[in-house]
Design an enzyme around this catalytic site. Structure first.
Site, PDB file in Angstrom:
ATOM      1  CG  ASN A  10      -6.885  20.320 -25.196  1.00  0.00           C
ATOM      2  OD1 ASN A  10      -6.979  20.282 -24.091  1.00  0.00           O
ATOM      3  ND2 ASN A  10      -6.684  21.534 -25.821  1.00  0.00           N
ATOM      4  NE  ARG A  21     -16.793  14.687  -5.809  1.00  0.00           N
ATOM      5  CZ  ARG A  21     -17.726  15.116  -6.368  1.00  0.00           C
ATOM      6  NH1 ARG A  21     -17.668  16.353  -6.814  1.00  0.00           N
ATOM      7  NH2 ARG A  21     -18.789  14.488  -6.442  1.00  0.00           N
ATOM      8  CG  HIS A  46      -6.092  27.530 -23.648  1.00  0.00           C
ATOM      9  ND1 HIS A  46      -6.953  27.862 -24.049  1.00  0.00           N
ATOM     10  CD2 HIS A  46      -5.585  28.480 -22.663  1.00  0.00           C
ATOM     11  CE1 HIS A  46      -6.995  29.175 -24.180  1.00  0.00           C
ATOM     12  NE2 HIS A  46      -6.181  29.453 -23.348  1.00  0.00           N
ATOM     13  NE  ARG A  48      -9.868  28.618 -21.411  1.00  0.00           N
ATOM     14  CZ  ARG A  48      -9.887  29.579 -22.398  1.00  0.00           C
ATOM     15  NH1 ARG A  48     -10.081  30.950 -22.179  1.00  0.00           N
ATOM     16  NH2 ARG A  48     -10.274  29.080 -23.796  1.00  0.00           N
ATOM     17  CG  HIS A  53      -9.351  23.708 -18.112  1.00  0.00           C
ATOM     18  ND1 HIS A  53      -8.105  24.115 -18.750  1.00  0.00           N
ATOM     19  CD2 HIS A  53     -10.187  24.305 -18.868  1.00  0.00           C
ATOM     20  CE1 HIS A  53      -8.382  24.951 -19.698  1.00  0.00           C
ATOM     21  NE2 HIS A  53      -9.749  25.050 -19.873  1.00  0.00           N
ATOM     22  CD  GLU A  78      -5.473  26.608 -27.374  1.00  0.00           C
ATOM     23  OE1 GLU A  78      -6.409  26.781 -27.587  1.00  0.00           O
ATOM     24  OE2 GLU A  78      -5.217  25.110 -27.426  1.00  0.00           O
ATOM     25  CB  THR A 108     -13.632  26.487 -25.993  1.00  0.00           C
ATOM     26  OG1 THR A 108     -12.654  25.827 -26.614  1.00  0.00           O
ATOM     27  CG2 THR A 108     -15.154  26.820 -26.860  1.00  0.00           C
ATOM     28  CG  HIS A 200     -12.458  24.602 -31.744  1.00  0.00           C
ATOM     29  ND1 HIS A 200     -11.704  24.929 -30.759  1.00  0.00           N
ATOM     30  CD2 HIS A 200     -13.943  24.646 -31.398  1.00  0.00           C
ATOM     31  CE1 HIS A 200     -12.593  25.369 -29.717  1.00  0.00           C
ATOM     32  NE2 HIS A 200     -13.955  25.166 -30.173  1.00  0.00           N
ATOM     33  CG  ASP A 201     -16.384  21.479 -32.010  1.00  0.00           C
ATOM     34  OD1 ASP A 201     -15.801  21.216 -30.890  1.00  0.00           O
ATOM     35  OD2 ASP A 201     -16.682  22.764 -32.316  1.00  0.00           O
ATOM     36  N   GLY A 223      -9.232  17.947 -28.500  1.00  0.00           N
ATOM     37  CA  GLY A 223      -9.601  17.656 -26.770  1.00  0.00           C
ATOM     38  C   GLY A 223     -11.284  17.048 -26.725  1.00  0.00           C
TER      39      GLY A 223
END
Length: 250
Positions: A10, A21, A46, A48, A53, A78, A108, A200-201, A223
């Site tokens: 990810n 920047r 993902h 959004r 991002h 996603e 998240t 996840h994690d 990710g």
């Protein structure tokens, strides 16, 4: 022969850093290419609505990168199935779409679908993506009752939310309890005829116990933990580290 990887990297965090920047680096596509050259099965993003991002342009750049340089690799898109997101899925044609029940303001994904509340929305979104020839996956909590509901909605896969498992670092007993729930959910998915993803994690430390008990997992999407690792070891070596933690040749 090298083992086929289950690692999807990810790159949201790469895009978040770039967006600090008005500059084109770090390049999302360049780092995605390094990940795939190093053995990752593909890339997850993902996008959004606020593009904090990943941007829409990144989605098309990544789709083109894979089509032109990495045929056989996968792009997973996603997101919550709004009209705008579905248009993006249709236009970019990822290999897989993962539907998540995120509010636009969430930092998240942190919970699975409520099938009782959102069943109709989910089933319609799944049918729409399948009509475009795109593999469908639904984000579910680590709860063995959920995979059957995902199967009834028409999904081909689930992605088990492993955040509670990842949060137990340093607590062996809690980690075992949460791992049991993840594995029970994965087994229920198999019984329902679904393939299993997880995300996840996840880290190089907590992946081996998971894969030892659920070796049939098709894909892990990583990710935050991957990016933290890459700050120390670099992108290419981090792919190799995560692949080794999955028991793969790397």
């Amino acid at each position: 022969m090298p083992t086929q990887s289950r690692l999807s990297v990810n790159v949201n965090a790469v895009a978040m850093l770039r967006n600090r920047r008005d500059l084109p680096w770090p390049s999302v596509t360049d780092l995605a290419a390094i990940a795939m050259q190093s053995g990752a099965k593909g890339i997850t993003v993902h996008p959004r609505p606020d593009e904090r991002h990943i941007r829409r342009t990144d989605v098309f750049d990544l789709a083109n990168l894979i089509a032109e340089r990495f045929p056989g690799k996968e792009l997973c898109l996603e997101g919550y199935p709004t009209e705008d997101f579905l248009r993006l899925v249709e236009a970019s044609k990822p290999t897989q779409v993962l539907y998540v029940p995120d509010d636009p303001e969430q930092t998240t994904s942190d919970h699975g679908w409520d099938f009782a509340k959102d069943g109709s929305l989910i089933a319609d979104a799944v049918a729409t993506a399948k009509s475009w020839g795109i593999r469908t996956s639904l984000f579910v909590d680590p709860n063995p009752s959920q995979p059957e509901l995902a199967a009834k909605a028409g999904a081909e896969r689930i992605e088990i939310y492993t955040g509670p498992y990842g949060a137990t670092y340093g607590d062996i007993a809690a980690a075992q309890r949460e791992l049991d729930l993840v594995v029970e959910t994965a087994e229920a998915a198999q019984a329902a005829g679904l393939a299993v993803n997880a995300g996840h994690d996840l880290t190089v430390d907590n992946l081996p116990p998971l894969i030892a008990r659920a070796p049939y997992i098709s894909e892990v999407s990583i990710g935050h933990g991957f990016t933290a690792d890459a700050l120390i070891y670099g992108f290419a070596e981090s792919v190799r580290r995560f692949r080794r933690s999955l028991g793969e040749d790397a």
